[in-house]
Design a protein around this motif. Structure first.
Motif, PDB file in Angstrom:
ATOM      1  N   GLY A  61       0.852  -1.340  -0.059  1.00  0.00           N
ATOM      2  CA  GLY A  61      -0.155  -0.029   0.025  1.00  0.00           C
ATOM      3  C   GLY A  61       0.888   1.471  -0.025  1.00  0.00           C
ATOM      4  O   GLY A  61       1.884   1.133   0.477  1.00  0.00           O
ATOM      5  N   GLU A  62       0.154   2.449  -0.400  1.00  0.00           N
ATOM      6  CA  GLU A  62       1.008   3.633  -0.502  1.00  0.00           C
ATOM      7  C   GLU A  62       1.524   4.170   0.855  1.00  0.00           C
ATOM      8  O   GLU A  62       2.420   4.591   0.949  1.00  0.00           O
ATOM      9  CB  GLU A  62       0.249   4.585  -1.129  1.00  0.00           C
ATOM     10  N   THR A  63       0.292   3.926   1.642  1.00  0.00           N
ATOM     11  CA  THR A  63       0.960   4.102   3.278  1.00  0.00           C
ATOM     12  C   THR A  63       1.948   3.548   3.936  1.00  0.00           C
ATOM     13  O   THR A  63       2.953   4.163   4.502  1.00  0.00           O
ATOM     14  CB  THR A  63      -0.143   3.895   4.373  1.00  0.00           C
ATOM     15  N   THR A  64       2.350   2.239   3.364  1.00  0.00           N
ATOM     16  CA  THR A  64       3.310   1.403   3.803  1.00  0.00           C
ATOM     17  C   THR A  64       4.551   1.873   3.037  1.00  0.00           C
ATOM     18  O   THR A  64       5.660   2.066   3.384  1.00  0.00           O
ATOM     19  CB  THR A  64       3.151  -0.033   3.097  1.00  0.00           C
ATOM     20  N   VAL A  65       4.472   2.200   1.799  1.00  0.00           N
ATOM     21  CA  VAL A  65       5.445   3.088   1.103  1.00  0.00           C
ATOM     22  C   VAL A  65       5.968   4.177   1.717  1.00  0.00           C
ATOM     23  O   VAL A  65       7.208   4.444   1.953  1.00  0.00           O
ATOM     24  CB  VAL A  65       5.149   3.179  -0.501  1.00  0.00           C
ATOM     25  N   LYS A  66       5.151   5.054   1.858  1.00  0.00           N
ATOM     26  CA  LYS A  66       5.580   6.059   2.817  1.00  0.00           C
ATOM     27  C   LYS A  66       6.417   6.015   3.913  1.00  0.00           C
ATOM     28  O   LYS A  66       7.500   6.670   4.340  1.00  0.00           O
ATOM     29  CB  LYS A  66       4.432   6.946   3.135  1.00  0.00           C
ATOM     30  N   THR A  67       5.857   4.991   4.819  1.00  0.00           N
ATOM     31  CA  THR A  67       6.535   4.541   6.007  1.00  0.00           C
ATOM     32  C   THR A  67       7.920   4.107   5.783  1.00  0.00           C
ATOM     33  O   THR A  67       8.900   4.369   6.332  1.00  0.00           O
ATOM     34  CB  THR A  67       5.670   3.499   6.589  1.00  0.00           C
ATOM     35  N   HIS A  68       7.980   3.334   4.651  1.00  0.00           N
ATOM     36  CA  HIS A  68       9.574   2.849   4.164  1.00  0.00           C
ATOM     37  C   HIS A  68      10.405   3.958   3.687  1.00  0.00           C
ATOM     38  O   HIS A  68      11.524   3.954   4.038  1.00  0.00           O
ATOM     39  CB  HIS A  68       9.348   1.575   3.117  1.00  0.00           C
ATOM     40  N   VAL A  69       9.734   4.769   2.902  1.00  0.00           N
ATOM     41  CA  VAL A  69      10.702   5.918   2.623  1.00  0.00           C
ATOM     42  C   VAL A  69      11.050   6.808   3.766  1.00  0.00           C
ATOM     43  O   VAL A  69      12.281   7.097   3.557  1.00  0.00           O
ATOM     44  CB  VAL A  69       9.764   6.834   1.438  1.00  0.00           C
ATOM     45  N   SER A  70      10.179   7.081   4.790  1.00  0.00           N
ATOM     46  CA  SER A  70      10.819   7.594   5.839  1.00  0.00           C
ATOM     47  C   SER A  70      11.934   7.211   6.599  1.00  0.00           C
ATOM     48  O   SER A  70      12.860   7.542   7.060  1.00  0.00           O
ATOM     49  CB  SER A  70       9.459   7.893   6.716  1.00  0.00           C
TER      50      SER A  70
END
Length: 211
Positions: free
Chosen positions: A180-189
């Motif tokens: 999910g995009e929310t998971t992507v944002k967490t990984h990017v952070s």
């Protein structure tokens, strides 16, 4: 709601040309202009635009100093307008936290696409700028060194970093990795934190220079 933009360039004709291109888009609105870095900082704080299009070489406070101050206080994301032969300026803006780099010779359509990407939280790095940065790194120039945190990334975080190196957006990374995009944002952070870098663009440079 339209994406609010601030244009910072010391040449009035360039500002007028950029405004004409950007204001023609229904989802973009130029809310201010600045002819030098000091005014750009003040305008960013007063107008709270979503994106600042920042020239690097301006009188007084230059684009690098202005970018650092704007990104430090979270006034806006900064998209730098540059020429690919100005390595030192690119490195300075990169370290200052710029969210993207496009050439002044970019087409109107590509500029609009870059603005939308930066506004959405993605990074933009013109291929010419990438080649310039990596060439300087290869000859021992001023490019940011590979951070020691690279070894601390998990396998999934390395996957995300590789995607950043390809210039993929969060949505594209989500599709590539089936998350999910929310998971992507967490990984990017987490990737940015572990690498000790301030932006996706800096992470992309690391990815492209990583073994």
């Amino acid at each position: 709601m339209a994406t609010r933009l601030l244009i910072a360039d010391d040449h009035g004709a360039i500002r007028a040309g950029l405004r004409m291109i950007l204001d023609a888009e229904p989802d973009l609105e130029v809310v201010g202009e600045a002819a030098d870095g000091e005014v750009a900082v003040a305008q960013a704080r007063a107008l709270r635009p979503d994106v600042v299009l920042m020239d690097i070489r301006m009188p007084g406070t230059d684009g690098i100093g202005a970018t650092e101050r704007i990104t430090a206080d979270g006034s806006a994301r900064v998209l730098v307008l540059t020429t690919f032969d100005l390595d030192d300026y690119v490195f300075g803006a990169l370290r200052a936290g710029a969210a993207g780099f496009v050439l002044k010779s970019v087409s109107g359509a590509a500029l609009v696409q870059a603005v939308r990407a930066v506004a959405a939280g993605d990074g933009v790095l013109a291929p010419e700028v990438t080649r310039s940065v990596m060439a300087a790194a290869a000859r021992g120039g001023a490019a940011p060194a590979g951070p020691p945190g690279l070894a601390d990334l998990t396998e999934r975080e390395r996957d995300v970093l590789a995607c950043l190196g390809e210039g993929l957006s969060n949505a594209q990374i989500a599709g590539r990795l089936f998350i999910g995009e929310t998971t992507v944002k967490t990984h990017v952070s987490r990737v940015l934190t572990k690498l000790g870098v301030r932006s996706r663009v800096q992470a992309a440079i690391v990815a492209r220079g990583a073994p």
